[in-house]
Scaffold this motif. Sequence first.
Motif, PDB file in Angstrom:
ATOM      1  N   GLY A   1      -4.866  -0.005   8.282  1.00 23.47           N
ATOM      2  CA  GLY A   1      -5.339   0.355   6.945  1.00 23.47           C
ATOM      3  C   GLY A   1      -5.848  -0.850   6.177  1.00 23.47           C
ATOM      4  N   LYS A   2      -5.161  -1.998   6.318  1.00 19.91           N
ATOM      5  CA  LYS A   2      -5.602  -3.205   5.615  1.00 19.91           C
ATOM      6  C   LYS A   2      -6.961  -3.683   6.124  1.00 19.91           C
TER       7      LYS A   2
ATOM      8  N   SER B   1      -9.571  -1.511   4.647  1.00 25.78           N
ATOM      9  CA  SER B   1      -9.768  -1.881   3.247  1.00 25.78           C
ATOM     10  C   SER B   1     -10.560  -3.182   3.123  1.00 25.78           C
TER      11      SER B   1
ATOM     12  N   GLY C   1     -14.140  -2.436   3.727  1.00 28.11           N
ATOM     13  CA  GLY C   1     -14.770  -1.803   2.572  1.00 28.11           C
ATOM     14  C   GLY C   1     -14.952  -2.754   1.410  1.00 28.11           C
ATOM     15  N   SER C   2     -14.178  -3.852   1.380  1.00 24.23           N
ATOM     16  CA  SER C   2     -14.283  -4.830   0.284  1.00 24.23           C
ATOM     17  C   SER C   2     -15.206  -5.987   0.619  1.00 24.23           C
TER      18      SER C   2
ATOM     19  N   LYS D   1     -18.487   1.893   2.528  1.00 24.75           N
ATOM     20  CA  LYS D   1     -17.583   0.858   2.062  1.00 24.75           C
ATOM     21  C   LYS D   1     -16.656   1.391   0.978  1.00 24.75           C
ATOM     22  N   GLN D   2     -17.201   2.197   0.087  1.00 24.49           N
ATOM     23  CA  GLN D   2     -16.379   2.750  -0.986  1.00 24.49           C
ATOM     24  C   GLN D   2     -15.265   3.639  -0.426  1.00 24.49           C
TER      25      GLN D   2
ATOM     26  N   LYS E   1     -12.570   1.440   1.448  1.00 22.98           N
ATOM     27  CA  LYS E   1     -11.740   0.606   0.592  1.00 22.98           C
ATOM     28  C   LYS E   1     -10.447   1.317   0.178  1.00 22.98           C
ATOM     29  N   GLY E   2     -10.499   2.625  -0.022  1.00 22.02           N
ATOM     30  CA  GLY E   2      -9.317   3.331  -0.505  1.00 22.02           C
ATOM     31  C   GLY E   2      -8.391   3.853   0.573  1.00 22.02           C
TER      32      GLY E   2
ATOM     33  N   SER F   1      -6.500   2.210   2.656  1.00 20.72           N
ATOM     34  CA  SER F   1      -5.289   1.427   2.906  1.00 20.72           C
ATOM     35  C   SER F   1      -4.062   2.106   2.305  1.00 20.72           C
TER      36      SER F   1
END
Length: 426
Positions: free
Chosen positions: A218-219, A222, A225-226, A246-247, A250-251, A253
Amino acid sequence: MTAGEMDGEVPAGSGGAASDLAKPPVIEPKDPEQLLMQTPQRNPLLLSHTLQELLSKDTVQVELIPEKKGLFLKHVEYEVSSKRFKCSVYRRYNDFVVFHEMLLQKFPYRMVPALPPKRMLGVFPPVADREFIESRRRALKRFINLVARHPPFSEDVLLKLFLSFSGSDFLPADIQAQFAASRELIRNIYNSFYKLRDRAERIASRAIDNASDLLIFGKELSALGSDTTPLPSWAALNNSTWGTLKQALKGLSVEFALLADKAVQQGKQEESDVVEKLNLFLDLLQSYKDLCERHEKGVLHKHQRALHKYSMMKKQMMSATVQNKEPESVEQLESRIVEQENAIMTMELRNYFSLYCLHQETQLIHIYLPLTSHILGAFVNSQIQGHKEMSKVWNELKPKLSCLFVGPHNMPTPPLSPPEGNFFSN
């Protein structure tokens, strides 16, 4: 007045209202503290026994029984009868000695009455010998009655065994064969449960490792995505698609962190409910194995050595008799043989007692065996609960991925597995 009336009961048809008026009112305590204040507290420094109570605990009779001849000398035995346990057992003086030693070891700070002295080796006139035997019988009777009425001793298992345990009479005739079979069975059960415990530990460990992998997974999503790296010009046509992806990434995680938490919970539950119960049972089985080993290397081994030594002494005695050796050397050898006979009798009693305890401990192991069903139930429940909770999180996560799958007309489509053989096609 009837017994019921003495106890405060109202007989049927005795006039309820009048009887109620005649009785003094009953005051119920309002709270536990009030009840506690009304109850006299027992002083722990004071013995709450009267002489009559002590004397009524038990009355033990010690009577001589017909003498049994040993190899050279006669052995005096006593019939010990307990009014409390309603049974009689046969005991020799050496049995009293062993019992006395065990009391001293277990109750070093209590008054353990002394035993009468042992018989001195030598030749006594018949009258003096009878007087000595009778004097010792009376002394043994005084000893066992003082012990049977002593408050701590009277409630101890040592006394009960001495007054009721008759050695091999309580044990099955094939106790040695049963002991060997039980030991083999427990050894096999232990080996199987040892392997089960190892597998359960690995399963629980894998759940915790899975949690760590999910968290890192998950990290990484994220972090992807960041990412702030500028989009190359040649990919400008897909700028909106990459931004949307990407958006969404990012969520993710948060959801994967929740999945990791559920996996950790499952692993810990398996450790506490499955692995620990297996360890508990293994500890019990190991204690049984240790007890069997102590029996074979301790009591049984010493008994066998004593029997071998006794056999050698008998051969020496026969040889001395044939060779007409001096009376002094023959008397010394006779004395040693008598001592060895006494030692063997004591060891036989201890061996029977050890087998008696093993017989009970074997039953205790089998009482614990149904714990297997509890362990399996805990394992199945942890798997069901863990997968159920994780499945719920996965199902909640699935709709959030819809924006990651865009069709030819920019319409979201559900994720599809690639056709077999096309994913890695050249």
